[in-house]
Design a protein around this motif. Structure first.
Motif, short mmCIF file in Angstrom:
data_model
loop_
_atom_site.label_atom_id
_atom_site.label_comp_id
_atom_site.label_asym_id
_atom_site.label_seq_id
_atom_site.Cartn_x
_atom_site.Cartn_y
_atom_site.Cartn_z
N THR A 73 0.80 -1.23 0.00
CA THR A 73 0.00 0.00 0.00
C THR A 73 0.83 1.28 0.00
O THR A 73 0.28 2.37 -0.16
N ASP A 74 2.15 1.16 0.17
CA ASP A 74 2.98 2.36 0.25
C ASP A 74 3.73 2.66 -1.04
O ASP A 74 4.55 3.58 -1.08
N ILE A 75 3.46 1.92 -2.12
CA ILE A 75 4.19 2.19 -3.36
C ILE A 75 3.54 3.36 -4.10
O ILE A 75 2.37 3.66 -3.90
N PRO A 76 4.30 4.04 -4.97
CA PRO A 76 3.72 5.14 -5.76
C PRO A 76 2.63 4.63 -6.71
O PRO A 76 2.80 3.59 -7.37
N VAL A 77 1.51 5.33 -6.76
CA VAL A 77 0.40 5.01 -7.66
C VAL A 77 0.14 6.21 -8.55
O VAL A 77 -0.07 7.32 -8.05
N ILE A 78 0.15 5.99 -9.85
CA ILE A 78 -0.07 7.07 -10.82
C ILE A 78 -1.37 6.79 -11.57
O ILE A 78 -1.55 5.69 -12.11
N MET A 79 -2.27 7.78 -11.61
CA MET A 79 -3.54 7.66 -12.31
C MET A 79 -3.54 8.58 -13.52
O MET A 79 -3.15 9.75 -13.41
N ASN A 80 -3.97 8.05 -14.66
CA ASN A 80 -4.01 8.88 -15.85
C ASN A 80 -5.11 8.39 -16.78
O ASN A 80 -5.29 7.18 -16.96
N GLU A 81 -5.83 9.33 -17.38
CA GLU A 81 -6.94 8.96 -18.25
C GLU A 81 -6.48 8.32 -19.55
O GLU A 81 -7.31 7.74 -20.28
N ALA A 82 -5.19 8.38 -19.86
CA ALA A 82 -4.68 7.67 -21.03
C ALA A 82 -4.92 6.17 -20.93
O ALA A 82 -5.00 5.48 -21.95
N LEU A 83 -5.06 5.67 -19.69
CA LEU A 83 -5.29 4.25 -19.47
C LEU A 83 -6.78 3.92 -19.34
O LEU A 83 -7.14 2.77 -19.07
N ASN A 84 -7.65 4.91 -19.52
CA ASN A 84 -9.09 4.67 -19.45
C ASN A 84 -9.53 3.65 -20.50
O ASN A 84 -8.87 3.44 -21.52
N GLU A 85 -10.72 3.08 -20.23
CA GLU A 85 -11.33 2.19 -21.20
C GLU A 85 -11.61 2.95 -22.49
O GLU A 85 -11.68 4.18 -22.51
N ARG A 86 -11.75 2.21 -23.56
CA ARG A 86 -12.21 2.78 -24.82
C ARG A 86 -13.56 3.46 -24.61
O ARG A 86 -14.44 2.92 -23.95
N SER A 87 -13.72 4.65 -25.15
CA SER A 87 -15.00 5.33 -25.07
C SER A 87 -15.98 4.73 -26.08
O SER A 87 -15.64 4.58 -27.27
N TYR A 88 -17.18 4.40 -25.60
CA TYR A 88 -18.21 3.90 -26.50
C TYR A 88 -19.20 4.99 -26.89
O TYR A 88 -20.22 4.70 -27.54
N GLY A 89 -18.92 6.23 -26.53
CA GLY A 89 -19.70 7.35 -27.00
C GLY A 89 -21.19 7.23 -26.71
O GLY A 89 -21.60 7.02 -25.57
N ASP A 90 -21.99 7.31 -27.76
CA ASP A 90 -23.44 7.30 -27.61
C ASP A 90 -23.99 5.97 -27.12
O ASP A 90 -25.15 5.89 -26.70
N LEU A 91 -23.17 4.93 -27.16
CA LEU A 91 -23.64 3.61 -26.72
C LEU A 91 -23.51 3.40 -25.22
O LEU A 91 -24.11 2.45 -24.68
N GLU A 92 -22.77 4.26 -24.54
CA GLU A 92 -22.50 4.04 -23.13
C GLU A 92 -23.80 4.05 -22.32
O GLU A 92 -24.63 4.93 -22.44
N GLY A 93 -23.95 3.03 -21.49
CA GLY A 93 -25.14 2.86 -20.68
C GLY A 93 -26.19 1.98 -21.31
O GLY A 93 -27.11 1.52 -20.63
N LEU A 94 -26.07 1.72 -22.61
CA LEU A 94 -27.07 0.90 -23.30
C LEU A 94 -26.78 -0.58 -23.11
O LEU A 94 -25.63 -1.01 -23.07
N ASN A 95 -27.83 -1.37 -23.01
CA ASN A 95 -27.70 -2.82 -22.94
C ASN A 95 -27.20 -3.34 -24.30
O ASN A 95 -27.72 -2.94 -25.35
N LYS A 96 -26.22 -4.23 -24.29
CA LYS A 96 -25.62 -4.68 -25.55
C LYS A 96 -26.60 -5.46 -26.41
O LYS A 96 -26.64 -5.29 -27.63
N ALA A 97 -27.40 -6.31 -25.79
CA ALA A 97 -28.37 -7.09 -26.56
C ALA A 97 -29.43 -6.18 -27.17
O ALA A 97 -29.81 -6.34 -28.34
N GLU A 98 -29.93 -5.23 -26.39
CA GLU A 98 -30.94 -4.31 -26.91
C GLU A 98 -30.36 -3.42 -28.01
O GLU A 98 -31.06 -3.08 -28.98
N THR A 99 -29.10 -3.04 -27.87
CA THR A 99 -28.45 -2.23 -28.90
C THR A 99 -28.37 -2.99 -30.21
O THR A 99 -28.57 -2.43 -31.30
#
Length: 211
Positions: A73-99
């Motif tokens: 728990t004491d090691i350096p932790v770096i957070m960056n949005e470059a490592l974020n998931e792929r953006s699904y844009g207008d599909l985000e939040g939609l059920n995959k089967a319904e889409t």
């Protein structure tokens, strides 16, 4: 030699609900917490010098559990949005089967599984690759070159982009690669920064040289 550990976050609530998640900040489920604990147990005997994660809570929560289990728990932790998931844009939040019903299964398959075609308002895997790899080369690779062991806890597609880079995979090959939640993948780098992929961290570990 330095080691790079890659872990996809534990199951998220929207994984469970079969929704497109992308950059939506959805936390992990109880099962996701258990997956993170198991990942931490499998990494317990490994030295970890640095940790990197995304700006999304499901990855950060998973990382915190892993580090707690490892006692790191004491090691350096770096957070960056470059490592974020792929953006699904207008599909985000939609059920995959319904889409698939609304837009057609073939169209949704193209959005999900083509390398360079993005969903409406979102990113393709190529777009994700184009932000993950420069960040890796400028911020993470130098740590490995200094013989530091690095843990990255991120997402299915940001890790898929990195694996494509490390293993020199074609777009067709990487799109067939599935990354399980909460299961560490390990790469070892030699002095020339060539990657060797180790098998899963179990009692029976096999080595696969990546050329």
């Amino acid at each position: 030699m330095a080691k790079l550990f890659l872990v996809r976050h534990g199951q998220s609530q929207w994984n469970l609900e079969n929704r497109f998640t992308g950059w939506k900040d959805v936390d992990i489920t109880e099962l996701g917490e258990e997956e993170a604990q198991r990942a931490g147990q499998s990494l317990k005997d490994e030295q970890i010098d640095r940790a990197f994660t995304s700006k999304l809570v499901r990855a950060q929560h998973t990382l915190n559990i892993i580090l707690d289990e490892c006692g790191n728990t004491d090691i350096p932790v770096i957070m960056n949005e470059a490592l974020n998931e792929r953006s699904y844009g207008d599909l985000e939040g939609l059920n995959k089967a319904e889409t698939a019903q609304n837009f057609g299964a073939e169209q949704v398959h193209i959005w999900r599984r083509s390398f360079d075609i993005a969903p409406p308002g979102g990113e393709s895997l190529k777009d994700t690759y184009d932000r993950v790899i420069p960040y890796f080369e400028s911020n993470i690779k130098p740590q490995l070159e200094q013989h530091k062991n690095v843990l990255i806890v991120a997402h299915g597609n940001s890790l898929r982009a990195l694996i494509m880079y490390l293993e020199h995979l074609s777009p067709e090959e990487i799109l067939k690669r599935e990354i399980a939640t909460g299961e560490p993948l390990t790469y070892v780098f030699d002095e020339q920064m060539n990657a060797v992929k180790l098998g899963r961290l179990t009692t029976h570990t096999s080595n696969e040289v990546i050329t």
